[in-house]
Design a protein around this motif. Structure first.
Motif, mmCIF file in Angstrom:
data_model
loop_
_atom_site.group_PDB
_atom_site.id
_atom_site.type_symbol
_atom_site.label_atom_id
_atom_site.label_comp_id
_atom_site.label_asym_id
_atom_site.label_seq_id
_atom_site.Cartn_x
_atom_site.Cartn_y
_atom_site.Cartn_z
ATOM 1 N N MET A 42 0.846 -1.209 0.000
ATOM 2 C CA MET A 42 0.000 0.000 0.000
ATOM 3 C C MET A 42 0.872 1.247 0.000
ATOM 4 S SD MET A 42 -3.098 -0.876 2.647
ATOM 5 C CE MET A 42 -3.808 0.779 2.701
ATOM 6 N N GLY A 66 -7.231 1.348 -0.581
ATOM 7 C CA GLY A 66 -6.006 0.544 -0.710
ATOM 8 C C GLY A 66 -6.056 -0.860 -0.128
ATOM 9 N N ARG A 83 -6.784 -4.718 0.264
ATOM 10 C CA ARG A 83 -7.035 -5.859 -0.626
ATOM 11 C C ARG A 83 -7.742 -6.982 0.125
ATOM 12 N NH1 ARG A 83 -1.929 -8.244 -2.069
ATOM 13 N NH2 ARG A 83 -0.849 -7.135 -0.423
ATOM 14 N N GLU A 110 4.681 2.439 -9.578
ATOM 15 C CA GLU A 110 4.056 1.122 -9.377
ATOM 16 C C GLU A 110 3.702 0.488 -10.726
ATOM 17 O OE1 GLU A 110 3.949 -0.156 -6.388
ATOM 18 O OE2 GLU A 110 2.699 -1.913 -6.749
ATOM 19 N N MET A 119 -0.444 -4.347 -5.393
ATOM 20 C CA MET A 119 -1.334 -3.205 -5.132
ATOM 21 C C MET A 119 -2.422 -3.069 -6.189
ATOM 22 S SD MET A 119 1.281 -0.359 -3.681
ATOM 23 C CE MET A 119 0.104 0.918 -3.889
#
Ligand code: GLY
Ligand code: MN
Length: 459
Positions: A1, A53, A55, A172, A253
């Protein structure tokens, strides 16, 4: 995250843009494949990921603009669950990672929404793409089937925020692109006559998995590149064929890479393959050369289309005026797809929010064959991340239909086009970022020219 501050500031920005009411964000739940406990691999909803954020399944959230509160709704694990899953972080611990201090049980979500409705606060939610989301919305908001109306102001705000990638998002995405390039290189090196498409798929997906990632969409690994979304893997790679791979990695992510490559099953491209491959490359280069802020992506697409039509005219497959052929849509018999699409937390970023908002800024899409598949047309802006993926395909069914209907017979030489049936299809795909001064390819890139691919196969 990312750090909690990222999520706090994204939610603050969303509140500022919407001004009033509350935003209801439904997280995804686990879904049984064939019975309840045999689940599909979990994937969180991307808009939920963007603002929170987390999961984890079983979460929903409210961003309450009127009362300036962000609330996570979920249930702590019971000992019965812990027996199977092991101990997990508490909701309060998870929420802290997203910068949220207010955590409440799921049972409190509906009463919270009831109070907002009683106070005539607008409740904003995005379009659903899962049946269970529709059922949740209906029961949470006391709606009849078909009665859920997504909020256009919310869609527009989310699209504008997610379309402009921040530096940490770009980093990312670049991680996903790096592994995606490795997946393609592994395939190019491995493809040989006698292999099965499913063996190629295993080689490609192993690279994602051994790098702690997964695939960002179902891999296309085929000697029938003319079938655009071919999801069967049973063919044997034969000498003289091209192997088309469209595959990408997704970071933990949730950020995607998406690339395509077309390499010879033999070590070398045949002369015939080179002609079409080089033309596809020329279309890609023509498109990339145009990428900078302010340029409408529709024009970039049309430039790629004109490049392909011009090359096919040189080969005798198309004829007549190239510009007129592209305006009429004749090139779409060979290039029926869009040139590219936005990419981010979804491989086709935010397609669930509506392509017209994501790629057209609310302008209507063309309904013409070919152009109707263009997912991105708006003027490019700094921070946009998208694919460039022109292709050239020889599709037997489409060729036969258009010929029988006499479609575009002033622009297509059907006798010549038929000589290429059985060739398959060629597509290469790379991922680009729009910068203030132009563009940047994301990731290290994959071998592109015939020389680069051949030298890799020999290494
Ligand atoms: N890479 C799959 C697609 O763009 O549709
Ligand atoms: Mn793509």
């Amino acid at each position: 995250m990312f750090s909690p501050d990222t999520y706090v500031s994204r939610r603050a920005e969303l509140k500022k843009r919407l001004g009033k009411g509350l935003v209801l964000l439904l997280g995804n739940d686990l879904v049984g494949m064939n019975y309840h406990d045999n689940e599909y691999e979990f994937r969180q909803d991307s808009t939920f990921l963007y603002y929170f954020g987390l999961r984890h399944d079983g979460l929903n959230a409210v961003i309450d603009i009127d009362n300036d509160r962000d609330i996570l709704f979920g249930d702590e694990l019971t000992i019965d669950a812990i027996v199977w899953t092991g101990n997990q972080p508490t909701l309060r611990e998870l929420a802290a990672k997203a910068g949220v201090g207010d955590v409440r049980p799921s049972s409190e979500l509906k009463p919270y929404l009831d109070r907002a409705r009683a106070a005539a606060s607008p409740i904003h939610y995005i379009p659903y793409y899962r049946a269970d989301h529709e059922l949740k919305l209906l029961s949470l908001l006391d709606l009849q089937p078909g009665g859920a109306v997504p909020s256009v102001p919310l869609i527009k705000a989310v699209v504008d925020m997610r379309n402009h990638k921040s530096a940490e998002e770009i980093a990312e995405i670049e991680k996903a692109c790096t592994v995606t390039a490795m997946m393609h290189k592994a395939a190019m090196k491995a493809a040989r006559p006698g292999m099965k498409e499913y063996e190629m798929r295993a080689i490609v997906e192993k690279v994602a998995m051994e790098n702690g990632m997964r695939c960002s969409f179902p891999t296309i690994a085929t000697v029938h590149g003319e079938i655009l979304h071919n999801h069967s893997y049973d063919n044997t790679l034969e000498s003289g064929q091209l192997f088309l791979l469209d595959a990408g990695a997704e970071t933990p992510m949730g950020y995607a890479g998406d690339m395509s490559s077309t390499s010879p099953v033999d070590l070398r491209y045949t002369e015939r393959q080179k002609v079409i491959y080089d033309l596809q490359q020329a279309a890609s280069r023509a498109a990339v050369a145009m990428l900078r802020p302010g340029v409408p992506f529709r024009e970039v697409h049309l430039q790629a289309a004109r490049t392909i039509a011009s090359g096919l005219k040189d080969l005798g497959i198309m004829k007549g005026d190239v510009d007129e052929a592209v305006v009429a849509g004749a090139h779409a018999m060979f290039f029926p797809t869009g040139l590219g699409h936005m990419m981010g937390l979804d491989v086709h970023d935010m397609e669930n929010l509506g392509e017209v908002w994501v790629g057209y800024d609310g302008e209507p899409k063309s309904t013409m064959f070919g152009l109707k598949s263009l997912r991105l047309a708006r003027p490019l802006e700094e921070g946009f991340v998208f694919t460039i993926e022109p292709g050239i395909y020889f599709m037997p069914e489409l060729t036969a239909l258009w010929k029988s209907e006499g479609q575009h017979k002033d622009f297509i030489n059907y006798a010549e086009a038929e000589k290429w049936l059985g060739f398959g299809g060629v597509r290469n795909e790379e991922d680009y970022l729009i910068t203030s001064g132009g563009h940047r390819r994301l990731g290290p890139g994959i071998p592109m020219t015939t020389e680069e691919v051949e030298s890799l196969k020999y290494s």
